[in-house]
Design a protein around this motif. Structure first.
Motif, PDB file in Angstrom:
ATOM      1  N   LEU A 139       1.428 -12.169  18.045  1.00  0.00           N
ATOM      2  CA  LEU A 139       0.153 -11.930  17.362  1.00  0.00           C
ATOM      3  C   LEU A 139      -0.190 -10.453  17.220  1.00  0.00           C
ATOM      4  N   SER A 140       0.819  -9.572  17.315  1.00  0.00           N
ATOM      5  CA  SER A 140       0.567  -8.146  17.088  1.00  0.00           C
ATOM      6  C   SER A 140       0.452  -7.871  15.600  1.00  0.00           C
ATOM      7  N   GLU A 141      -0.230  -6.792  15.254  1.00  0.00           N
ATOM      8  CA  GLU A 141      -0.461  -6.424  13.863  1.00  0.00           C
ATOM      9  C   GLU A 141      -0.206  -4.941  13.679  1.00  0.00           C
ATOM     10  N   LEU A 142       0.508  -4.606  12.592  1.00  0.00           N
ATOM     11  CA  LEU A 142       0.806  -3.214  12.271  1.00  0.00           C
ATOM     12  C   LEU A 142       0.360  -2.914  10.855  1.00  0.00           C
ATOM     13  N   SER A 143       0.031  -1.653  10.599  1.00  0.00           N
ATOM     14  CA  SER A 143      -0.337  -1.201   9.267  1.00  0.00           C
ATOM     15  C   SER A 143       0.545  -0.008   8.917  1.00  0.00           C
ATOM     16  N   LEU A 144       1.412  -0.174   7.906  1.00  0.00           N
ATOM     17  CA  LEU A 144       2.364   0.859   7.521  1.00  0.00           C
ATOM     18  C   LEU A 144       1.819   1.607   6.314  1.00  0.00           C
ATOM     19  N   ASN A 145       1.562   2.901   6.491  1.00  0.00           N
ATOM     20  CA  ASN A 145       1.061   3.677   5.366  1.00  0.00           C
ATOM     21  C   ASN A 145       2.189   4.455   4.709  1.00  0.00           C
ATOM     22  N   GLY A 146       1.889   5.067   3.591  1.00  0.00           N
ATOM     23  CA  GLY A 146       2.887   5.802   2.827  1.00  0.00           C
ATOM     24  C   GLY A 146       2.936   5.414   1.368  1.00  0.00           C
ATOM     25  N   PRO A 147       2.773   4.125   1.034  1.00  0.00           N
ATOM     26  CA  PRO A 147       2.804   3.739  -0.376  1.00  0.00           C
ATOM     27  C   PRO A 147       1.662   4.383  -1.158  1.00  0.00           C
ATOM     28  N   VAL A 148       1.943   4.694  -2.421  1.00  0.00           N
ATOM     29  CA  VAL A 148       0.933   5.217  -3.333  1.00  0.00           C
ATOM     30  C   VAL A 148       0.636   4.126  -4.360  1.00  0.00           C
ATOM     31  N   GLY A 149      -0.563   3.583  -4.320  1.00  0.00           N
ATOM     32  CA  GLY A 149      -0.928   2.490  -5.209  1.00  0.00           C
ATOM     33  C   GLY A 149      -0.505   1.137  -4.650  1.00  0.00           C
ATOM     34  N   GLN A 150      -0.539   0.138  -5.515  1.00  0.00           N
ATOM     35  CA  GLN A 150      -0.225  -1.240  -5.107  1.00  0.00           C
ATOM     36  C   GLN A 150       1.227  -1.363  -4.666  1.00  0.00           C
ATOM     37  N   VAL A 151       1.449  -2.160  -3.628  1.00  0.00           N
ATOM     38  CA  VAL A 151       2.798  -2.536  -3.204  1.00  0.00           C
ATOM     39  C   VAL A 151       3.125  -3.856  -3.888  1.00  0.00           C
ATOM     40  N   TYR A 152       4.095  -3.824  -4.799  1.00  0.00           N
ATOM     41  CA  TYR A 152       4.414  -4.988  -5.620  1.00  0.00           C
ATOM     42  C   TYR A 152       5.542  -5.849  -5.068  1.00  0.00           C
ATOM     43  N   ALA A 153       6.441  -5.252  -4.266  1.00  0.00           N
ATOM     44  CA  ALA A 153       7.635  -5.986  -3.857  1.00  0.00           C
ATOM     45  C   ALA A 153       8.068  -5.547  -2.469  1.00  0.00           C
ATOM     46  N   LEU A 154       8.581  -6.505  -1.682  1.00  0.00           N
ATOM     47  CA  LEU A 154       9.084  -6.239  -0.334  1.00  0.00           C
ATOM     48  C   LEU A 154      10.397  -6.982  -0.136  1.00  0.00           C
ATOM     49  N   VAL A 155      11.308  -6.373   0.636  1.00  0.00           N
ATOM     50  CA  VAL A 155      12.535  -7.055   1.011  1.00  0.00           C
ATOM     51  C   VAL A 155      13.028  -6.448   2.317  1.00  0.00           C
ATOM     52  N   VAL A 156      13.692  -7.266   3.141  1.00  0.00           N
ATOM     53  CA  VAL A 156      14.236  -6.816   4.424  1.00  0.00           C
ATOM     54  C   VAL A 156      15.744  -6.936   4.385  1.00  0.00           C
ATOM     55  N   ASN A 157      16.427  -5.924   4.898  1.00  0.00           N
ATOM     56  CA  ASN A 157      17.873  -5.977   5.077  1.00  0.00           C
ATOM     57  C   ASN A 157      18.207  -5.439   6.462  1.00  0.00           C
TER      58      ASN A 157
END
Length: 427
Positions: free
Chosen positions: A211-229
């Motif tokens: 139940l931990s929560e993180l907030s990753l900053n750095g994006p400029v504007g809307q984040v439209y897509a995510l993928v993990v590798n």
């Protein structure tokens, strides 16, 4: 008048077996809406031993959804499904028979259609055999923009432009949690115990186990897509960058790792396959990135409008666009991707999703701007059916045991499942 089929509003906010030797009595009554129907939609000719028309069923294909590899000759089968304008023509009605329009009856939606089975419009949200609607999940006030189903979980996560994420119990179908995010959800994925959500200027990460929560900053504007590798998280952003974070096991945090530059406009779709990252953009291109060096290897420029979705299937890359096409790419001997087949739709295409039906056959789900989702056999692109919605579907997600989810512009989430085909030929 929506002269461009809805593309502008989306852009702004971003061979077969013979049929059974029997005449369909539903067709004879003028009310068969199965698509395709396994029985004849014509009178049985005298001394006839074979039915006319081809079924959309195809031989079992053992290939799965994975990364592109070099393809010597398999591309020769693309589009061979008795197609019409690039799509499969489903089972039609006999001459002189009035068929139902492929439009859902508004009175039926309201629960007061007096025509019943005589109504010329559909009293169902789908056309086709082999899949059915299980239930509807209602709660979002605006469009559903993302759906995630963590592996092994009994909870479904949905995100919306109403700036919330909802958590649904899969047993009861009830909403068991609402998370206010303070920004429109642009995308959502799950990986292991983590659920990642893209909102303007941030990626939110929740660990469903501790139940931990993180907030990753750095994006400029809307984040439209995510993928993990592996241990890398990639985010496609409104300013055209692809940001990467690396997971640090010791600190249980995601640390900034890289920023991939090259697209001139927003990155709206990401997929990983065969040690490559593929990014679709509002600049009408797809870029191919080496996951080891994070360098761009190739830029694909054949689309003429926004590349809305990219998908890996077997040794192929599939891409769709608001230019009304799905393109199938394969790698030549040089390693570069080239188009081997183009499938045309009548409307702009919003998203792609691949899965297998109850027989293990690969199916492509293709959501279009005309409030429909087309289901196609691969690689033939023969049409298996169609889902109709009140507003366009922007999110499709696969679940376990043949279940899949669609989220539309009204805020509804629908739960569908593939059903085993009947073993008898009687009606």
């Amino acid at each position: 008048m929506d002269v461009d089929g809805g593309n502008k509003r989306v852009y702004n906010r971003l061979g077969g077996d013979a049929k059974h030797q029997k005449v369909c009595f539903h067709w004879q009554a003028g009310k068969c809406n199965r698509y395709p129907c396994p029985f004849l939609h014509s009178e049985l000719p005298a001394n006839s031993h074979h039915a006319n028309g081809a079924s959309s069923k195809r031989a079992y294909d053992n290939s799965g959804f994975s990364g592109p590899r070099r393809s010597p000759s398999f591309n020769n089968t693309w589009g061979r499904g008795g197609s019409r304008g690039g799509g499969g023509a489903g089972a039609g009605a006999g001459r002189g028979v009035v068929v139902k329009a492929e439009k859902v009856c508004n009175y039926w939606i309201q629960g007061n259609c007096s025509y019943g089975e005589r109504c010329k419009f559909l009293h169902t949200w789908s056309v086709g055999d082999g899949f059915s609607l299980l239930t509807q999940l209602e709660g979002h006030q605006k469009a559903v923009s993302a759906i995630a189903f963590p592996s092994g979980s009994d909870k479904l996560y949905t995100g919306s432009t109403d700036e919330t994420a909802r958590i649904w119990d899969c047993q009861s179908g009830k909403c068991v949690g609402v998370i206010n995010l303070g920004g429109e959800v642009g995308c959502m994925i799950s990986e292991g115990p983590w659920v990642f959500v893209g909102i303007p200027n941030f990626v939110k990460a929740w660990n469903t186990q501790n139940l931990s929560e993180l907030s990753l900053n750095g994006p400029v504007g809307q984040v439209y897509a995510l993928v993990v590798n592996n241990d890398m998280l990639f985010a496609g952003t409104q300013d055209g960058s692809i940001l990467a974070w690396k997971f640090n096991v010791a600190t249980n945090c995601f640390e900034p790792a890289a920023s991939l530059k090259g697209h001139s406009r927003g990155v709206v779709s990401l997929v990983v396959g065969a040690n490559r990252l593929y990014s679709g953009s509002m600049d009408n291109t797809i870029r191919v990135w080496n996951l080891e060096t994070l360098q761009c290897l190739q830029t694909l420029t054949e689309h003429t409008s926004v590349v809305m979705s990219v998908l890996c299937w077997d040794q192929f890359l599939l891409s769709c666009s608001l230019d009304k096409t799905v393109k199938v790419w394969y790698a030549t001997e040089s390693g570069n991707l080239e188009v081997t087949y183009t499938h045309n739709e009548e409307n702009g295409i919003l998203t792609l999703c691949g899965m297998h039906d109850s027989q293990g056959k690969p199916i492509l789900l293709c959501a279009c701007n005309d409030n429909t989702v087309h289901l196609y056999d691969l690689p033939s692109f023969a049409e298996r059916g169609k889902i109709l919605t009140k507003k366009e579907v922007r999110a499709i997600q696969i679940g376990p045991n043949g279940i899949f989810f669609t989220g539309d512009g009204t805020g509804e989430v629908r739960v569908w499942n593939w059903i085993a085909e009947a073993t008898t030929t009687t009606q």
